[in-house]
Design a protein around this motif. Structure first.
Motif, short mmCIF file in Angstrom:
data_model
loop_
_atom_site.label_atom_id
_atom_site.label_comp_id
_atom_site.label_asym_id
_atom_site.label_seq_id
_atom_site.Cartn_x
_atom_site.Cartn_y
_atom_site.Cartn_z
N ALA A 1 13.47 9.08 7.55
CA ALA A 1 13.22 9.66 6.23
C ALA A 1 12.81 11.12 6.33
O ALA A 1 13.27 11.96 5.54
CB ALA A 1 12.16 8.86 5.48
N THR A 2 11.96 11.46 7.30
CA THR A 2 11.56 12.86 7.44
C THR A 2 12.75 13.73 7.81
O THR A 2 12.86 14.87 7.37
CB THR A 2 10.44 13.04 8.49
N LYS A 3 13.65 13.19 8.61
CA LYS A 3 14.84 13.95 9.04
C LYS A 3 15.88 14.10 7.93
O LYS A 3 16.74 14.97 8.00
CB LYS A 3 15.50 13.27 10.24
N SER A 4 15.79 13.25 6.91
CA SER A 4 16.82 13.27 5.86
C SER A 4 16.70 14.48 4.93
O SER A 4 17.65 14.82 4.25
CB SER A 4 16.76 11.98 5.05
N TRP A 5 15.52 15.09 4.87
CA TRP A 5 15.29 16.19 3.93
C TRP A 5 15.74 17.52 4.54
O TRP A 5 15.36 17.88 5.64
CB TRP A 5 13.81 16.28 3.57
N LYS B 1 0.83 -1.22 0.00
CA LYS B 1 0.00 0.00 0.00
C LYS B 1 0.86 1.26 0.00
O LYS B 1 0.49 2.26 -0.64
CB LYS B 1 -0.97 0.00 1.19
N LEU B 2 1.98 1.25 0.71
CA LEU B 2 2.89 2.41 0.66
C LEU B 2 3.34 2.65 -0.77
O LEU B 2 3.35 3.79 -1.24
CB LEU B 2 4.11 2.18 1.55
N SER B 3 3.71 1.58 -1.46
CA SER B 3 4.15 1.69 -2.84
C SER B 3 3.05 2.26 -3.72
O SER B 3 3.31 3.10 -4.59
CB SER B 3 4.57 0.30 -3.36
N GLU B 4 1.81 1.84 -3.48
CA GLU B 4 0.69 2.32 -4.29
C GLU B 4 0.37 3.80 -4.01
O GLU B 4 0.28 4.59 -4.95
CB GLU B 4 -0.56 1.48 -4.01
N VAL B 5 0.19 4.15 -2.74
CA VAL B 5 -0.27 5.52 -2.44
C VAL B 5 0.82 6.57 -2.69
O VAL B 5 0.51 7.71 -3.00
CB VAL B 5 -0.86 5.66 -1.01
N LEU B 6 2.08 6.17 -2.54
CA LEU B 6 3.18 7.11 -2.78
C LEU B 6 3.75 6.96 -4.19
O LEU B 6 4.73 7.63 -4.54
CB LEU B 6 4.27 6.94 -1.73
N LYS B 7 3.14 6.07 -4.98
CA LYS B 7 3.52 5.88 -6.38
C LYS B 7 5.02 5.58 -6.55
O LYS B 7 5.71 6.16 -7.39
CB LYS B 7 3.11 7.09 -7.22
N PHE B 8 5.53 4.65 -5.70
CA PHE B 8 6.94 4.28 -5.78
C PHE B 8 7.26 3.79 -7.19
O PHE B 8 6.43 3.16 -7.85
CB PHE B 8 7.27 3.18 -4.78
N PRO B 9 8.49 4.01 -7.64
CA PRO B 9 8.91 3.53 -8.97
C PRO B 9 8.87 1.99 -9.05
O PRO B 9 8.88 1.31 -8.03
CB PRO B 9 10.36 4.03 -9.07
N ASP B 10 8.86 1.48 -10.26
CA ASP B 10 8.79 0.04 -10.49
C ASP B 10 9.94 -0.73 -9.84
O ASP B 10 9.81 -1.90 -9.53
CB ASP B 10 8.78 -0.27 -11.99
N TYR B 11 11.07 -0.07 -9.64
CA TYR B 11 12.23 -0.77 -9.06
C TYR B 11 12.15 -0.90 -7.54
O TYR B 11 13.05 -1.46 -6.93
CB TYR B 11 13.54 -0.08 -9.47
N ALA C 1 14.29 -0.38 1.02
CA ALA C 1 13.74 0.20 -0.21
C ALA C 1 12.72 1.29 0.12
O ALA C 1 12.65 2.31 -0.57
CB ALA C 1 13.12 -0.89 -1.07
N VAL C 2 11.92 1.08 1.17
CA VAL C 2 10.97 2.12 1.59
C VAL C 2 11.75 3.37 1.96
O VAL C 2 11.43 4.48 1.50
CB VAL C 2 10.11 1.65 2.80
N TYR C 3 12.77 3.21 2.79
CA TYR C 3 13.58 4.37 3.20
C TYR C 3 14.18 5.08 1.98
O TYR C 3 14.11 6.31 1.89
CB TYR C 3 14.69 3.94 4.16
N ASP C 4 14.74 4.31 1.06
CA ASP C 4 15.35 4.91 -0.13
C ASP C 4 14.32 5.73 -0.91
O ASP C 4 14.61 6.85 -1.36
CB ASP C 4 15.94 3.84 -1.04
N CYS C 5 13.11 5.20 -1.08
CA CYS C 5 12.08 5.92 -1.83
C CYS C 5 11.60 7.16 -1.07
O CYS C 5 11.34 8.20 -1.67
CB CYS C 5 10.90 5.00 -2.14
N LEU C 6 11.50 7.05 0.26
CA LEU C 6 11.05 8.19 1.06
C LEU C 6 12.10 9.31 1.11
O LEU C 6 11.78 10.43 1.51
CB LEU C 6 10.72 7.75 2.49
N CYS C 7 13.30 9.00 0.69
CA CYS C 7 14.37 10.01 0.66
C CYS C 7 14.68 10.48 -0.76
O CYS C 7 15.69 11.13 -1.00
CB CYS C 7 15.64 9.43 1.29
N VAL D 1 11.80 4.09 10.27
CA VAL D 1 12.00 4.43 8.85
C VAL D 1 11.34 5.77 8.54
O VAL D 1 11.95 6.64 7.90
CB VAL D 1 11.45 3.31 7.94
N LEU D 2 10.10 5.96 9.00
CA LEU D 2 9.41 7.23 8.76
C LEU D 2 10.17 8.39 9.39
O LEU D 2 10.38 9.43 8.77
CB LEU D 2 7.98 7.18 9.31
#
Length: 125
Positions: free
Chosen positions: A93-97, A35-45, A52-58, A89-90
């Motif tokens: 990721a929020t702190k990384s920006w 669901k995270l991948s769907e709602v945040l429209k993560f790339p196919d990879y 992978a969640v952390y990488d996408c959130l960053c 992870v959340l």
């Protein structure tokens, strides 16, 4: 900027200037990752794991709006160990920006989840 916010009615959160993703009720790690991948429209990879969640959130290069907000209407049904991993992870990721980066990432959680998340969040600060 406050990265993790508790709201009384997170299901009503909306900001026209942000990409707002409402996470539905989910049960278990596999369903949460899907669901995270769907709602945040993560790339196919997207690899379907916590790293992978952390990488996408960053990253968010696939989202045009600067603000990206993940709204939890209810907390995912996870074991305590998995919930701790998810919140970490959340948080990380929020702190990384940084302030002048292409995006910012915020997480909205329901106020009623505060009592059982408090011990996790205290250890992250």
């Amino acid at each position: 900027m406050v990265e993790i916010v508790f709201l009384n009615e997170p299901d009503k959160y909306f900001d026209e200037g942000e990409f707002v993703a409402h996470l539905p009720a989910v049960e278990g790690e596999g369903e949460l990752l899907k669901k995270l991948s769907e709602v945040l429209k993560f790339p196919d990879y997207f690899g379907g794991n916590w790293n992978a969640v952390y990488d996408c959130l960053c990253d968010f290069h696939w989202i045009e709006k600067k603000g990206v907000v993940l709204v939890h209407n209810v907390m995912p049904m996870l074991t305590e160990e998995k919930l701790k991993a998810y919140i970490e992870v959340l948080h990380d990721a929020t702190k990384s920006w940084g302030i002048d980066e292409a995006h910012y990432f915020k997480v909205m959680l329901p106020v009623k989840s505060m009592p059982f998340l408090e011990h996790i969040l205290i250890n992250l600060k």
